[in-house]
Scaffold this active site. Structure first.
Site, PDB file in Angstrom:
ATOM      1  N   SER A  11      -4.967  -3.552   0.315  1.00  6.01           N
ATOM      2  CA  SER A  11      -5.931  -4.140   0.203  1.00  6.01           C
ATOM      3  C   SER A  11      -6.632  -4.376  -1.661  1.00  6.01           C
ATOM      4  O   SER A  11      -4.569  -4.218  -2.441  1.00  6.01           O
ATOM      5  CB  SER A  11      -7.362  -3.473   0.550  1.00  6.01           C
ATOM      6  OG  SER A  11      -8.785  -4.598   0.547  1.00  6.01           O
ATOM      7  N   GLU A  42       0.118 -10.778   2.501  1.00  8.08           N
ATOM      8  CA  GLU A  42      -1.172 -10.545   3.231  1.00  8.08           C
ATOM      9  C   GLU A  42      -2.585 -10.759   2.851  1.00  8.08           C
ATOM     10  O   GLU A  42      -2.863 -10.723   1.584  1.00  8.08           O
ATOM     11  CB  GLU A  42      -1.240  -9.125   4.360  1.00  8.08           C
ATOM     12  CG  GLU A  42      -1.574  -8.125   3.735  1.00  8.08           C
ATOM     13  CD  GLU A  42      -2.601  -7.957   2.972  1.00  8.08           C
ATOM     14  OE1 GLU A  42      -4.046  -7.883   3.714  1.00  8.08           O
ATOM     15  OE2 GLU A  42      -3.905  -7.002   2.243  1.00  8.08           O
ATOM     16  N   HIS A  81      -5.016  -7.052   6.854  1.00  8.33           N
ATOM     17  CA  HIS A  81      -6.683  -6.723   7.085  1.00  8.33           C
ATOM     18  C   HIS A  81      -6.804  -6.376   8.741  1.00  8.33           C
ATOM     19  O   HIS A  81      -7.303  -7.182   9.070  1.00  8.33           O
ATOM     20  CB  HIS A  81      -7.118  -7.465   6.298  1.00  8.33           C
ATOM     21  CG  HIS A  81      -7.892  -6.972   5.013  1.00  8.33           C
ATOM     22  ND1 HIS A  81      -6.559  -7.131   3.946  1.00  8.33           N
ATOM     23  CD2 HIS A  81      -8.426  -6.482   4.346  1.00  8.33           C
ATOM     24  CE1 HIS A  81      -6.470  -6.899   3.035  1.00  8.33           C
ATOM     25  NE2 HIS A  81      -7.921  -6.499   3.097  1.00  8.33           N
TER      26      HIS A  81
END
Length: 428
Positions: free
Chosen positions: A207, A309, A380
């Site tokens: 992230s 991602e 996620h």
């Protein structure tokens, strides 16, 4: 003493427990290393029988953790842990546990009990955490002021190599890591990354944590791990067994092989690929990468393989960020693109529902001519398979799917206190 990257041959695997708890499996003596990671599913082998789990195309695992990272709407845990006890447990492991240092460069943890539970699990497993107090910091939307959050990193600058942690573990994502990057000089970044490389430290998270990982790779080629974080993974009331097992395997084995069985629509150019693709796998969160284009903290990787991602974005926004990487010339230097789990959580294009993620992939593949591999089991989502970045990988076509094989990455086996770990405690 400098730790060299391992290069041996035992395959790294993980398991999906398929309704059985890990504790019950351990009691029956079933080996948990018998299954091979497979994209959106994993096959559990028991007594030679393979038990397959259903898969989802490009999707997200159906779990409460599929919300935007940090789970702001999650129900707080009932208080049962107090910080004084947790800190005392940490201090008791000094000199005996495997050294772990928390880094909270982004958002604050909305549930202190969750973070305390995570620290409890890690200390029970034998990790010495030298700075548990970071979980209680808060300033605006961040886990402390810029100087406090930067302190998680600068605290390591003057330590000798043998006193550096074996794991730098991200606490959670959100936003904020980019605010810290220019607060260290190039010389400081280079000195820090060199010492961490000598120690063989695992820089672990994802992230927003991607910003720190990219900076350290750009400034000193420190390998990093797309992996579990304190709040989202170790702090769950019931941990995801696949995620934790893959963390254990990454920390204790010398080879990782991840298989993705889903049909790959965009992997082949014309003519079809005749041999495996080999190169440095790097990247991380797409939003962070696209924001760092043109900065001195964006790595330059030639003949690499780019992993991406993201979560919570409409398809056109995904394409816009990908176009940024294309137009900047970054994609032209890569041999292939590997896409992880893109968690849309029901989000579709507001203008035209026919404009899907498949549309985006097709557009980028046609524009670049690069093979694009999809469904890699990380993002996620609830189930994340830990894997290294900034290291060589080999991509092989396997039927209609593919596999990624890693032979060089840091682990914990050379640490003096490795024998004191009981990593099964992470499942409790």
């Amino acid at each position: 003493m400098s730790q060299k990257m391992a290069n041996t041959h035992a395959p790294m695997t993980t398991t999906h427990l398929a309704g059985l708890t890990r504790r019950r499996l351990l009691k029956t003596g079933i080996a948990l290393s018998a299954a091979t990671v497979t994209g959106a599913k994993a096959d559990l082998t028991i007594g030679g029988q393979v038990i397959s789990q259903p898969s989802q195309r490009y999707g997200s695992d159906n779990d409460a953790d599929n919300m935007a990272f940090g789970e702001p709407n999650a129900t707080p845990m009932t208080p049962q842990w107090d910080f004084a006890t947790i800190k005392a447990n940490c201090e008791a492991l000094k000199g005996r546990g495997v050294h772990l240092h928390l880094v909270a460069p982004s958002g604050f943890g909305s549930d202190e009990q969750r973070n305390l539970l995570a620290i409890h699990r890690l200390t029970q497993a034998g990790f010495y955490i030298d700075n548990p107090e970071v979980i209680s910091r808060r300033y605006l939307r961040f886990a402390g002021s810029d100087s406090e959050r930067l302190g998680d990193i600068t605290a390591l600058l003057n330590r000798p190599v043998h006193e550096l942690p074996k794991i730098l573990l991200g606490v959670r994502g959100g936003y904020g890591a980019m605010r810290l990057l220019n607060k260290l000089t190039d010389q400081q970044w280079r000195m820090l990354t060199q010492k961490l490389k000598e120690r063989g430290t695992l820089l672990m998270g994802f992230s927003d944590f991607t910003a720190l990982q990219l900076a350290m790779y750009a400034k000193g080629h420190l390998p990093y791990v797309a992996g579990a974080m304190l709040s989202s993974d170790f702090g769950k009331t019931a941990v995801n067994t696949d995620t934790i097992q893959s963390f254990i395997n990454l920390c204790t084995q010398n080879q990782l092989r991840i298989q993705v069985p889903e049909a790959q629509l965009y992997r082949d150019t014309a003519p079809p690929l005749a041999k495996p693709i080999k190169g440095i796998l790097w990247g991380g969160n797409l939003s962070v990468l696209s924001a760092m284009v043109g900065t001195p903290y964006m790595p330059t990787v030639d003949n690499g393989i780019l992993f991406l991602e993201d979560t919570g974005e409409q398809p056109y926004r995904i394409e816009r960020m990908l176009q940024t990487l294309v137009l900047s010339g970054i994609v032209a230097k890569q041999q292939a693109i590997v896409l992880g789990k893109f968690n849309f959580s029901g989000i579709s294009d507001a203008y035209n529902g026919d404009y899907t993620f498949d549309t985006v992939i097709r557009t980028i593949q046609q524009a670049t001519g690069r093979p694009i591999y999809t469904d890699f089991p990380f993002g996620h989502v609830a189930r994340r398979i830990n894997f290294p970045l900034g290291v060589p990988v080999t991509l092989d076509n396997v039927g209609s799917g593919y596999q990624a094989t890693f032979n060089q990455f840091y682990h914990l086996k050379t640490d003096a206190n490795f024998g004191n770990l009981d990593l099964t405690k992470l499942f409790v």
